[in-house]
Motif scaffolding. Sequence first.
Motif, PDB file in Angstrom:
ATOM      1  N   UNK A  46     -52.126 -69.294   5.880  1.00  0.00           N
ATOM      2  CA  UNK A  46     -52.000 -70.754   5.992  1.00  0.00           C
ATOM      3  C   UNK A  46     -50.633 -71.224   6.477  1.00  0.00           C
ATOM      4  N   UNK A  47     -49.618 -70.374   6.399  1.00  0.00           N
ATOM      5  CA  UNK A  47     -48.275 -70.767   6.828  1.00  0.00           C
ATOM      6  C   UNK A  47     -47.933 -70.259   8.229  1.00  0.00           C
ATOM      7  N   UNK A  48     -48.916 -69.761   8.952  1.00  0.00           N
ATOM      8  CA  UNK A  48     -48.690 -69.422  10.360  1.00  0.00           C
ATOM      9  C   UNK A  48     -48.574 -70.708  11.174  1.00  0.00           C
ATOM     10  N   UNK A  49     -47.588 -70.816  12.054  1.00  0.00           N
ATOM     11  CA  UNK A  49     -47.481 -72.007  12.901  1.00  0.00           C
ATOM     12  C   UNK A  49     -48.585 -72.019  13.951  1.00  0.00           C
ATOM     13  N   UNK A  50     -49.195 -73.182  14.147  1.00  0.00           N
ATOM     14  CA  UNK A  50     -50.275 -73.295  15.138  1.00  0.00           C
ATOM     15  C   UNK A  50     -50.052 -74.418  16.137  1.00  0.00           C
ATOM     16  N   UNK A  51     -49.173 -75.344  15.803  1.00  0.00           N
ATOM     17  CA  UNK A  51     -48.900 -76.464  16.721  1.00  0.00           C
ATOM     18  C   UNK A  51     -47.398 -76.740  16.672  1.00  0.00           C
ATOM     19  N   UNK A  52     -46.670 -76.100  17.596  1.00  0.00           N
ATOM     20  CA  UNK A  52     -45.221 -76.134  17.492  1.00  0.00           C
ATOM     21  C   UNK A  52     -44.818 -75.389  16.229  1.00  0.00           C
ATOM     22  N   UNK A  53     -44.016 -76.041  15.390  1.00  0.00           N
ATOM     23  CA  UNK A  53     -43.624 -75.445  14.114  1.00  0.00           C
ATOM     24  C   UNK A  53     -44.568 -75.807  12.982  1.00  0.00           C
ATOM     25  N   UNK A  54     -45.581 -76.600  13.270  1.00  0.00           N
ATOM     26  CA  UNK A  54     -46.501 -77.046  12.219  1.00  0.00           C
ATOM     27  C   UNK A  54     -47.526 -75.953  11.931  1.00  0.00           C
ATOM     28  N   UNK A  55     -47.740 -75.732  10.638  1.00  0.00           N
ATOM     29  CA  UNK A  55     -48.595 -74.646  10.194  1.00  0.00           C
ATOM     30  C   UNK A  55     -50.032 -75.103   9.966  1.00  0.00           C
ATOM     31  N   UNK A  56     -50.911 -74.114   9.744  1.00  0.00           N
ATOM     32  CA  UNK A  56     -52.292 -74.421   9.372  1.00  0.00           C
ATOM     33  C   UNK A  56     -52.309 -75.316   8.132  1.00  0.00           C
ATOM     34  N   UNK A  57     -51.470 -74.990   7.153  1.00  0.00           N
ATOM     35  CA  UNK A  57     -51.418 -75.777   5.923  1.00  0.00           C
ATOM     36  C   UNK A  57     -50.926 -77.200   6.183  1.00  0.00           C
ATOM     37  N   UNK A  58     -49.941 -77.364   7.047  1.00  0.00           N
ATOM     38  CA  UNK A  58     -49.468 -78.711   7.386  1.00  0.00           C
ATOM     39  C   UNK A  58     -50.607 -79.570   7.923  1.00  0.00           C
ATOM     40  N   UNK A  59     -51.399 -79.001   8.833  1.00  0.00           N
ATOM     41  CA  UNK A  59     -52.491 -79.765   9.443  1.00  0.00           C
ATOM     42  C   UNK A  59     -53.570 -80.088   8.412  1.00  0.00           C
ATOM     43  N   UNK A  60     -53.797 -79.157   7.485  1.00  0.00           N
ATOM     44  CA  UNK A  60     -54.794 -79.392   6.452  1.00  0.00           C
ATOM     45  C   UNK A  60     -54.341 -80.495   5.492  1.00  0.00           C
ATOM     46  N   UNK A  61     -53.080 -80.447   5.102  1.00  0.00           N
ATOM     47  CA  UNK A  61     -52.548 -81.477   4.203  1.00  0.00           C
ATOM     48  C   UNK A  61     -52.562 -82.843   4.883  1.00  0.00           C
ATOM     49  N   UNK A  62     -52.338 -82.874   6.203  1.00  0.00           N
ATOM     50  CA  UNK A  62     -52.456 -84.137   6.949  1.00  0.00           C
ATOM     51  C   UNK A  62     -53.803 -84.793   6.691  1.00  0.00           C
ATOM     52  N   UNK A  63     -54.866 -83.977   6.675  1.00  0.00           N
ATOM     53  CA  UNK A  63     -56.224 -84.502   6.473  1.00  0.00           C
ATOM     54  C   UNK A  63     -56.408 -85.063   5.064  1.00  0.00           C
ATOM     55  N   UNK A  64     -55.646 -84.527   4.096  1.00  0.00           N
ATOM     56  CA  UNK A  64     -55.798 -84.948   2.704  1.00  0.00           C
ATOM     57  C   UNK A  64     -54.939 -86.156   2.367  1.00  0.00           C
ATOM     58  N   UNK A  65     -53.807 -86.289   3.042  1.00  0.00           N
ATOM     59  CA  UNK A  65     -52.870 -87.370   2.706  1.00  0.00           C
ATOM     60  C   UNK A  65     -53.467 -88.755   2.887  1.00  0.00           C
ATOM     61  N   UNK A  66     -54.413 -88.896   3.812  1.00  0.00           N
ATOM     62  CA  UNK A  66     -54.967 -90.218   4.113  1.00  0.00           C
ATOM     63  C   UNK A  66     -56.145 -90.576   3.211  1.00  0.00           C
ATOM     64  N   UNK A  67     -56.531 -89.675   2.303  1.00  0.00           N
ATOM     65  CA  UNK A  67     -57.686 -89.918   1.448  1.00  0.00           C
ATOM     66  C   UNK A  67     -57.231 -90.571   0.142  1.00  0.00           C
ATOM     67  N   UNK A  68     -57.590 -91.824  -0.045  1.00  0.00           N
ATOM     68  CA  UNK A  68     -57.159 -92.551  -1.241  1.00  0.00           C
ATOM     69  C   UNK A  68     -57.697 -91.920  -2.514  1.00  0.00           C
ATOM     70  N   UNK A  69     -58.879 -91.292  -2.422  1.00  0.00           N
ATOM     71  CA  UNK A  69     -59.498 -90.740  -3.632  1.00  0.00           C
ATOM     72  C   UNK A  69     -58.720 -89.552  -4.194  1.00  0.00           C
TER      73      UNK A  69
END
Length: 251
Positions: free
Chosen positions: A24-47
């Motif tokens: 999950x900590x492999x970079x996939x978009x510049x220096x951003x990791x798989x985990x970074x992109x996944x957390x992005x999806x969770x941050x916007x969820x109010x629930x």
Amino acid sequence: MIALILAAGYATRLYPLTRDTPKPLLPVQGNRTILDLLVDRLEVLEEITEILIVTNDRFFHAFEQWHQQYNGPKPIRILNDGTSSPEGRLGAIGDIQFVIGREQLQDDLLVLAGDNVLGFGLEGYLDYFQKVDTDCILVRTVDDIEELQSVGVAELDAQRRVLSLEEKPQSPKTNIGVFALYIYKRSTLPLFSRYLAEGGNPDAPSYFPEWLHSRQEMRAYYTEGTIDDVGTPEAYAQMRARLGNAQEKQG
């Protein structure tokens, strides 16, 4: 609702990339990791009130270092399942039960694989869960037979109730692929320990809903978005190239 990211695997198929770095900590978009992109999806969820990441003893400090640099809006905690080798791993369902027991969870639970890159947001999935008020799996149509043989495959009725679910079938019954994004009601969480006590396979996360659907109602949410699992060094290189090109176009 709690989000639980499963990140306790050892990703031996990706060696030497993952010998010292968890997948999950492999970079996939510049220096951003798989985990970074996944957390992005969770941050916007109010629930989502908290994000838990379960890993192993070998990679615990790597995730702790990632966490120290995290400055997003959601509280995150890293949990160590105490294992240190692929041979001793708890398995995905074993790790879910480890977290449920250790944290005494009493919230609805969104479970995600920590090595998937999602090409879609999760708002619709959570809305669907609230609407149907039952455990949910996430599915999409898959027409490639080899891909179907590598994931769970479901049969659904007209109301999207799960009629059957089989992990990695040699002869898939449908083209409905099941992916590692599950939402469980808080009342379902005690059944994980029962499943394991009955000798259920602790490894792949879809073995539990395969067991559960015949005991209580479960529904499926369709997505048309992409779900990429970086399984080989070649697939990793292709993903980095594709996501990098997409970022350049957006820029």
